[in-house]
Design a protein around this motif. Sequence first.
Motif, PDB file in Angstrom:
ATOM      1  N   SER A  28      62.187 -17.529   6.057  1.00  0.00           N
ATOM      2  CA  SER A  28      62.826 -16.041   6.178  1.00  0.00           C
ATOM      3  C   SER A  28      62.586 -15.394   4.973  1.00  0.00           C
ATOM      4  CB  SER A  28      64.323 -16.055   6.376  1.00  0.00           C
ATOM      5  OG  SER A  28      64.942 -16.993   5.487  1.00  0.00           O
ATOM      6  N   GLU A  29      62.166 -15.967   3.886  1.00  0.00           N
ATOM      7  CA  GLU A  29      62.097 -15.319   2.391  1.00  0.00           C
ATOM      8  C   GLU A  29      60.612 -14.871   2.327  1.00  0.00           C
ATOM      9  OE1 GLU A  29      65.225 -17.446  -0.442  1.00  0.00           O
ATOM     10  OE2 GLU A  29      63.289 -18.263   0.085  1.00  0.00           O
ATOM     11  N   ILE A  30      59.563 -15.151   2.920  1.00  0.00           N
ATOM     12  CA  ILE A  30      58.393 -14.989   2.497  1.00  0.00           C
ATOM     13  C   ILE A  30      58.155 -13.455   2.655  1.00  0.00           C
ATOM     14  CG2 ILE A  30      56.173 -15.080   3.606  1.00  0.00           C
ATOM     15  CD1 ILE A  30      56.719 -17.642   4.740  1.00  0.00           C
ATOM     16  N   HIS A  31      58.324 -12.617   3.528  1.00  0.00           N
ATOM     17  CA  HIS A  31      57.798 -11.391   3.613  1.00  0.00           C
ATOM     18  C   HIS A  31      58.510 -10.633   2.338  1.00  0.00           C
ATOM     19  CE1 HIS A  31      56.277 -12.218   7.583  1.00  0.00           C
ATOM     20  NE2 HIS A  31      55.576 -11.061   7.298  1.00  0.00           N
ATOM     21  N   SER A  32      59.817 -10.848   2.366  1.00  0.00           N
ATOM     22  CA  SER A  32      60.657 -10.042   1.299  1.00  0.00           C
ATOM     23  C   SER A  32      60.075 -10.374  -0.316  1.00  0.00           C
ATOM     24  CB  SER A  32      62.106 -10.290   1.327  1.00  0.00           C
ATOM     25  OG  SER A  32      62.425 -11.353   1.352  1.00  0.00           O
ATOM     26  N   TYR A  33      59.729 -11.742  -0.485  1.00  0.00           N
ATOM     27  CA  TYR A  33      59.392 -12.026  -1.699  1.00  0.00           C
ATOM     28  C   TYR A  33      58.043 -11.658  -2.112  1.00  0.00           C
ATOM     29  CZ  TYR A  33      57.842 -14.762  -5.599  1.00  0.00           C
ATOM     30  OH  TYR A  33      57.515 -15.149  -7.041  1.00  0.00           O
ATOM     31  N   TYR A  34      57.147 -11.842  -1.224  1.00  0.00           N
ATOM     32  CA  TYR A  34      55.907 -11.290  -1.572  1.00  0.00           C
ATOM     33  C   TYR A  34      55.879  -9.831  -1.506  1.00  0.00           C
ATOM     34  CZ  TYR A  34      54.059 -15.918  -2.010  1.00  0.00           C
ATOM     35  OH  TYR A  34      53.655 -17.203  -2.194  1.00  0.00           O
ATOM     36  N   LYS A  35      56.555  -9.038  -0.870  1.00  0.00           N
ATOM     37  CA  LYS A  35      56.710  -7.687  -0.842  1.00  0.00           C
ATOM     38  C   LYS A  35      57.170  -7.378  -2.291  1.00  0.00           C
ATOM     39  CE  LYS A  35      57.076  -3.183   1.249  1.00  0.00           C
ATOM     40  NZ  LYS A  35      56.585  -2.499   0.184  1.00  0.00           N
ATOM     41  N   LEU A  36      58.254  -7.692  -2.689  1.00  0.00           N
ATOM     42  CA  LEU A  36      58.646  -7.677  -3.912  1.00  0.00           C
ATOM     43  C   LEU A  36      57.628  -8.025  -5.074  1.00  0.00           C
ATOM     44  CD1 LEU A  36      61.150  -6.924  -6.143  1.00  0.00           C
ATOM     45  CD2 LEU A  36      61.451  -9.458  -6.184  1.00  0.00           C
ATOM     46  N   VAL A  37      56.915  -8.889  -5.063  1.00  0.00           N
ATOM     47  CA  VAL A  37      55.662  -9.245  -5.897  1.00  0.00           C
ATOM     48  C   VAL A  37      54.754  -8.061  -5.672  1.00  0.00           C
ATOM     49  CG1 VAL A  37      53.730 -10.720  -6.265  1.00  0.00           C
ATOM     50  CG2 VAL A  37      56.036 -11.789  -5.798  1.00  0.00           C
ATOM     51  N   PHE A  38      54.329  -7.711  -4.871  1.00  0.00           N
ATOM     52  CA  PHE A  38      53.444  -6.803  -4.562  1.00  0.00           C
ATOM     53  C   PHE A  38      53.825  -5.317  -5.077  1.00  0.00           C
ATOM     54  CE2 PHE A  38      51.898  -3.070  -1.797  1.00  0.00           C
ATOM     55  CZ  PHE A  38      50.334  -3.057  -2.239  1.00  0.00           C
ATOM     56  N   ASP A  39      55.012  -4.944  -4.748  1.00  0.00           N
ATOM     57  CA  ASP A  39      55.515  -3.596  -5.225  1.00  0.00           C
ATOM     58  C   ASP A  39      55.501  -3.789  -6.817  1.00  0.00           C
ATOM     59  OD1 ASP A  39      55.611  -2.396  -2.636  1.00  0.00           O
ATOM     60  OD2 ASP A  39      57.772  -2.804  -2.305  1.00  0.00           O
ATOM     61  N   THR A  40      56.159  -4.636  -7.181  1.00  0.00           N
ATOM     62  CA  THR A  40      56.681  -4.858  -8.828  1.00  0.00           C
ATOM     63  C   THR A  40      55.198  -4.893  -9.453  1.00  0.00           C
ATOM     64  OG1 THR A  40      58.538  -5.913  -8.227  1.00  0.00           O
ATOM     65  CG2 THR A  40      57.594  -6.098 -10.501  1.00  0.00           C
ATOM     66  N   LEU A  41      54.181  -5.634  -8.977  1.00  0.00           N
ATOM     67  CA  LEU A  41      53.044  -5.954  -9.826  1.00  0.00           C
ATOM     68  C   LEU A  41      51.898  -4.735  -9.691  1.00  0.00           C
ATOM     69  CD1 LEU A  41      52.392  -9.734  -9.455  1.00  0.00           C
ATOM     70  CD2 LEU A  41      53.259  -8.443 -11.375  1.00  0.00           C
ATOM     71  N   TYR A  42      52.148  -4.129  -8.475  1.00  0.00           N
ATOM     72  CA  TYR A  42      51.263  -2.935  -8.174  1.00  0.00           C
ATOM     73  C   TYR A  42      51.651  -1.760  -9.360  1.00  0.00           C
ATOM     74  CZ  TYR A  42      49.083   1.381  -6.362  1.00  0.00           C
ATOM     75  OH  TYR A  42      48.056   2.319  -6.378  1.00  0.00           O
ATOM     76  N   GLU A  43      53.041  -1.529  -9.429  1.00  0.00           N
ATOM     77  CA  GLU A  43      53.543  -0.627 -10.418  1.00  0.00           C
ATOM     78  C   GLU A  43      53.021  -0.769 -11.740  1.00  0.00           C
ATOM     79  OE1 GLU A  43      54.400   2.429  -9.699  1.00  0.00           O
ATOM     80  OE2 GLU A  43      54.129   2.096  -7.423  1.00  0.00           O
ATOM     81  N   HIS A  44      53.055  -2.179 -12.334  1.00  0.00           N
ATOM     82  CA  HIS A  44      52.992  -2.480 -13.555  1.00  0.00           C
ATOM     83  C   HIS A  44      51.604  -2.438 -13.879  1.00  0.00           C
ATOM     84  CE1 HIS A  44      52.888  -5.196 -17.052  1.00  0.00           C
ATOM     85  NE2 HIS A  44      51.923  -6.022 -16.543  1.00  0.00           N
TER      86      HIS A  44
END
Length: 142
Positions: A80-96
């Motif tokens: 149940s955490e897969i989408h939210s975790y990898y979405k957070l990774v994507f959004d955070t690292l994209y901006e960085h």
Amino acid sequence: MFKHHKEVLMKGRGITWYIIVSPIPKEKELEKIRKLILNHNLFQNDFEGVYLSLHDKVSDTVTWLKIRSPILANHMLRISEIHSYYKLVFDTLYEHIKNVLNKNNFKLLGFSFELNCQMYPEEPEGIIPMVELDLSKKKLDK
């Protein structure tokens, strides 16, 4: 009687970014960008064996950079955490990544973000299933 179903924790997957950059970084610039990008706490704490390299030249002024981490380190996920975790990774690292490139006079012209999938030999037991991520569109440089 109602039975409570407990979700099992599973190993997360590593990630791979392909980033289209212009202009092509010289060796010194690439080393500086590498240090700045990989110095993010997600790369430092959540992923293992992270590297950044020139991947493939597109033209005389444009190239692909590849950032890869084979495994998610010290972090277990529930399905149940897969989408939210990898979405957070994507959004955070994209901006960085975009900020580091822009501050060093490079343009981010395109990207691909993937979860690592090992086809052969067989994937290890207990790894989260492959999922399709619905990632929001991000603004690129012109």
